[in-house]
Motif scaffolding. Structure first.
Motif, PDB file in Angstrom:
ATOM      1  N   ALA A  93      72.449  19.203   4.766  1.00 50.54           N
ATOM      2  CA  ALA A  93      72.049  20.567   4.424  1.00 50.54           C
ATOM      3  C   ALA A  93      71.786  21.391   5.671  1.00 50.54           C
ATOM      4  O   ALA A  93      72.145  22.578   5.739  1.00 50.54           O
ATOM      5  N   LYS A  94      71.181  20.768   6.694  1.00 51.53           N
ATOM      6  CA  LYS A  94      70.892  21.506   7.925  1.00 51.53           C
ATOM      7  C   LYS A  94      72.170  21.896   8.647  1.00 51.53           C
ATOM      8  O   LYS A  94      72.229  22.943   9.310  1.00 51.53           O
ATOM      9  N   ARG A  95      73.223  21.051   8.536  1.00 51.06           N
ATOM     10  CA  ARG A  95      74.494  21.412   9.149  1.00 51.06           C
ATOM     11  C   ARG A  95      75.097  22.653   8.493  1.00 51.06           C
ATOM     12  O   ARG A  95      75.840  23.397   9.128  1.00 51.06           O
ATOM     13  N   LYS A  96      74.747  22.859   7.217  1.00 46.37           N
ATOM     14  CA  LYS A  96      75.211  24.063   6.530  1.00 46.37           C
ATOM     15  C   LYS A  96      74.335  25.275   6.845  1.00 46.37           C
ATOM     16  O   LYS A  96      74.649  26.387   6.442  1.00 46.37           O
ATOM     17  N   GLY A  97      73.204  25.028   7.520  1.00 46.12           N
ATOM     18  CA  GLY A  97      72.325  26.134   7.878  1.00 46.12           C
ATOM     19  C   GLY A  97      71.077  26.231   7.040  1.00 46.12           C
ATOM     20  O   GLY A  97      70.285  27.166   7.208  1.00 46.12           O
ATOM     21  N   ARG A  98      70.871  25.280   6.127  1.00 40.51           N
ATOM     22  CA  ARG A  98      69.664  25.312   5.300  1.00 40.51           C
ATOM     23  C   ARG A  98      68.471  24.782   6.098  1.00 40.51           C
ATOM     24  O   ARG A  98      68.634  24.088   7.096  1.00 40.51           O
ATOM     25  N   HIS A  99      67.297  25.120   5.635  1.00 41.70           N
ATOM     26  CA  HIS A  99      66.025  24.589   6.189  1.00 41.70           C
ATOM     27  C   HIS A  99      65.874  24.907   7.680  1.00 41.70           C
ATOM     28  O   HIS A  99      65.294  24.132   8.427  1.00 41.70           O
ATOM     29  N   THR A 100      66.414  26.010   8.140  1.00 44.03           N
ATOM     30  CA  THR A 100      66.291  26.366   9.564  1.00 44.03           C
ATOM     31  C   THR A 100      65.733  27.772   9.738  1.00 44.03           C
ATOM     32  O   THR A 100      66.016  28.426  10.741  1.00 44.03           O
ATOM     33  N   GLY A 101      64.988  28.233   8.738  1.00 40.12           N
ATOM     34  CA  GLY A 101      64.426  29.578   8.831  1.00 40.12           C
ATOM     35  C   GLY A 101      63.243  29.633   9.788  1.00 40.12           C
ATOM     36  O   GLY A 101      62.897  28.668  10.467  1.00 40.12           O
ATOM     37  N   VAL A 102      62.618  30.796   9.830  1.00 39.35           N
ATOM     38  CA  VAL A 102      61.502  31.011  10.753  1.00 39.35           C
ATOM     39  C   VAL A 102      60.360  30.041  10.471  1.00 39.35           C
ATOM     40  O   VAL A 102      59.715  29.523  11.383  1.00 39.35           O
ATOM     41  N   GLY A 103      60.114  29.764   9.199  1.00 38.50           N
ATOM     42  CA  GLY A 103      59.001  28.885   8.844  1.00 38.50           C
ATOM     43  C   GLY A 103      59.212  27.432   9.199  1.00 38.50           C
ATOM     44  O   GLY A 103      58.265  26.662   9.215  1.00 38.50           O
ATOM     45  N   LYS A 104      60.455  27.032   9.466  1.00 37.93           N
ATOM     46  CA  LYS A 104      60.754  25.643   9.800  1.00 37.93           C
ATOM     47  C   LYS A 104      60.811  25.413  11.303  1.00 37.93           C
ATOM     48  O   LYS A 104      61.003  24.291  11.741  1.00 37.93           O
ATOM     49  N   ARG A 105      60.700  26.450  12.094  1.00 39.19           N
ATOM     50  CA  ARG A 105      60.891  26.312  13.542  1.00 39.19           C
ATOM     51  C   ARG A 105      59.576  25.969  14.230  1.00 39.19           C
ATOM     52  O   ARG A 105      58.544  26.569  13.951  1.00 39.19           O
ATOM     53  N   ARG A 106      59.660  24.998  15.140  1.00 42.61           N
ATOM     54  CA  ARG A 106      58.504  24.618  15.952  1.00 42.61           C
ATOM     55  C   ARG A 106      58.926  24.731  17.410  1.00 42.61           C
ATOM     56  O   ARG A 106      59.757  23.965  17.883  1.00 42.61           O
ATOM     57  N   GLY A 107      58.385  25.698  18.123  1.00 43.75           N
ATOM     58  CA  GLY A 107      58.776  25.891  19.517  1.00 43.75           C
ATOM     59  C   GLY A 107      59.591  27.155  19.680  1.00 43.75           C
ATOM     60  O   GLY A 107      60.221  27.670  18.753  1.00 43.75           O
ATOM     61  N   THR A 108      59.608  27.655  20.911  1.00 45.57           N
ATOM     62  CA  THR A 108      60.335  28.881  21.215  1.00 45.57           C
ATOM     63  C   THR A 108      61.840  28.618  21.224  1.00 45.57           C
ATOM     64  O   THR A 108      62.307  27.476  21.167  1.00 45.57           O
ATOM     65  N   ARG A 109      62.597  29.697  21.306  1.00 43.98           N
ATOM     66  CA  ARG A 109      64.051  29.567  21.342  1.00 43.98           C
ATOM     67  C   ARG A 109      64.489  28.775  22.572  1.00 43.98           C
ATOM     68  O   ARG A 109      65.397  27.941  22.506  1.00 43.98           O
ATOM     69  N   GLU A 110      63.836  29.017  23.695  1.00 41.34           N
ATOM     70  CA  GLU A 110      64.184  28.300  24.932  1.00 41.34           C
ATOM     71  C   GLU A 110      63.856  26.815  24.829  1.00 41.34           C
ATOM     72  O   GLU A 110      64.577  25.967  25.345  1.00 41.34           O
ATOM     73  N   ARG A 112      63.776  25.099  21.946  1.00 39.37           N
ATOM     74  CA  ARG A 112      64.650  24.470  20.946  1.00 39.37           C
ATOM     75  C   ARG A 112      66.054  24.234  21.496  1.00 39.37           C
ATOM     76  O   ARG A 112      66.647  23.191  21.230  1.00 39.37           O
ATOM     77  N   MET A 113      66.575  25.173  22.260  1.00 41.48           N
ATOM     78  CA  MET A 113      67.894  24.995  22.877  1.00 41.48           C
ATOM     79  C   MET A 113      67.885  25.724  24.219  1.00 41.48           C
ATOM     80  O   MET A 113      68.120  26.926  24.284  1.00 41.48           O
ATOM     81  N   PRO A 114      67.584  25.016  25.316  1.00 41.41           N
ATOM     82  CA  PRO A 114      67.454  25.663  26.628  1.00 41.41           C
ATOM     83  C   PRO A 114      68.754  26.339  27.059  1.00 41.41           C
ATOM     84  O   PRO A 114      69.858  25.831  26.829  1.00 41.41           O
TER      85      PRO A 114
END
Length: 214
Positions: A93-110, A112-114
C-alpha cells in the motif's frame, strides 16, 4: 473428660497437620530439563504427554529421555510463526502512496530523504552513463570531460536531459564539421579559379608580347 479431649484433639490435629498427597505430575522439571538438553532447545518448547506423567516421572537419565522421545511421549514443539503478511500488505500500500500523509511522517523532509543522498544517486547515474558512452566510443575523452564537469555543476537534472545534451552537442559538432569542410572546399575552388584566371591573364599578356615583338 481427658479421654474426650484427646480424641477431639487427635482428630483436629490430624486434619491440620496431615501432609498432602504427592502428585508425580508436579515434579517433571528434571525430565523437562533433560529433554531440552537432548533436543537442544529451550524448556518452553518441550511438550510432555500429560496422560503418561507417571511413566515420564520415572525417567531420570538422558538414555531414558531419548527412549521416551522415540516413543513420542516427549515432543519438541515447533517454533511459533511470526507472520509478515500484514507487513507485506502495508508495504504494498505504501508503494502506491497510501499511509504517507502528514500525520504519518516522523522527521523533517531532510531527515526522511537527505538531499545529499539524492545528489549522490543522481551523480552516480550520470557518471555511469558517461562511462558507458565513452567505452562504446559514442563520445571521445574531450566530450566525456566536458559533460562530467557540467554534471558536477548541476546542469542536468536526470539521465534523459544528459542524453539529449550529448545528442545536441554531437549534432552541433557534426554540423560545424560539415560547414568547415564546405568552407574549405569553397576556398579551394576559389583559389583554383583565381589561379586559372591569373594563368589565363598571363597567357594573354605573353601572347601580346610575342605579337608585338614580331
Amino acid at each position: 473428660f481427658w479421654l474426650k479431649f484427646l480424641q477431639l484433639f487427635g482428630t483436629v490435629g490430624a486434619q491440620c497437620f496431615s501432609l498432602p498427597d504427592f502428585d508425580p505430575k508436579m515434579s517433571l522439571k528434571l525430565q523437562k530439563r533433560l529433554a531440552a538438553s537432548v533436543k537442544k532447545c529451550g524448556e518452553g518448547r518441550i511438550w510432555l504427554d500429560p496422560n503418561e506423567a507417571s511413566e515420564i516421572s520415572m525417567a531420570n537419565s538422558r538414555f531414558n529421555i531419548r527412549k521416551l522421545i522415540k516413543d513420542g511421549l516427549i515432543i519438541r514443539k515447533a517454533v511459533k510463526m511470526h507472520s509478515r503478511s500484514r507487513v507485506r500488505k502495508l508495504h504494498a500500500a505504501k508503494r502506491k502512496g497510501r499511509h504517507t500523509g502528514v500525520g504519518k511522517r516522523r522527521g523533517t523532509r531532510e531527515a526522511r530523504m537527505p538531499t545529499k543522498v539524492l545528489w549522490m544517486r543522481r551523480q552516480r547515474v550520470l557518471r555511469r552513463l558517461l562511462r558507458k558512452y565513452r567505452q562504446q566510443k559514442k563520445i571521445d575523452k574531450h566530450l566525456y570531460h566536458y559533460f562530467y564537469r557540467h554534471a558536477k555543476g548541476n546542469s542536468y537534472k536526470n539521465k534523459r536531459v544528459l542524453v539529449e545534451a550529448i545528442h545536441k552537442m554531437k549534432a552541433e559538432r557534426m554540423k560545424a564539421k560539415i560547414l568547415a569542410e564546405q568552407s574549405e572546399a569553397k576556398k579551394e575552388r576559389a583559389k583554383a579559379a583565381k589561379l586559372r584566371k591569373q594563368q589565363k591573364k598571363d597567357d594573354i599578356l605573353r601572347q601580346q608580347q610575342e605579337a608585338g615583338s614580331k
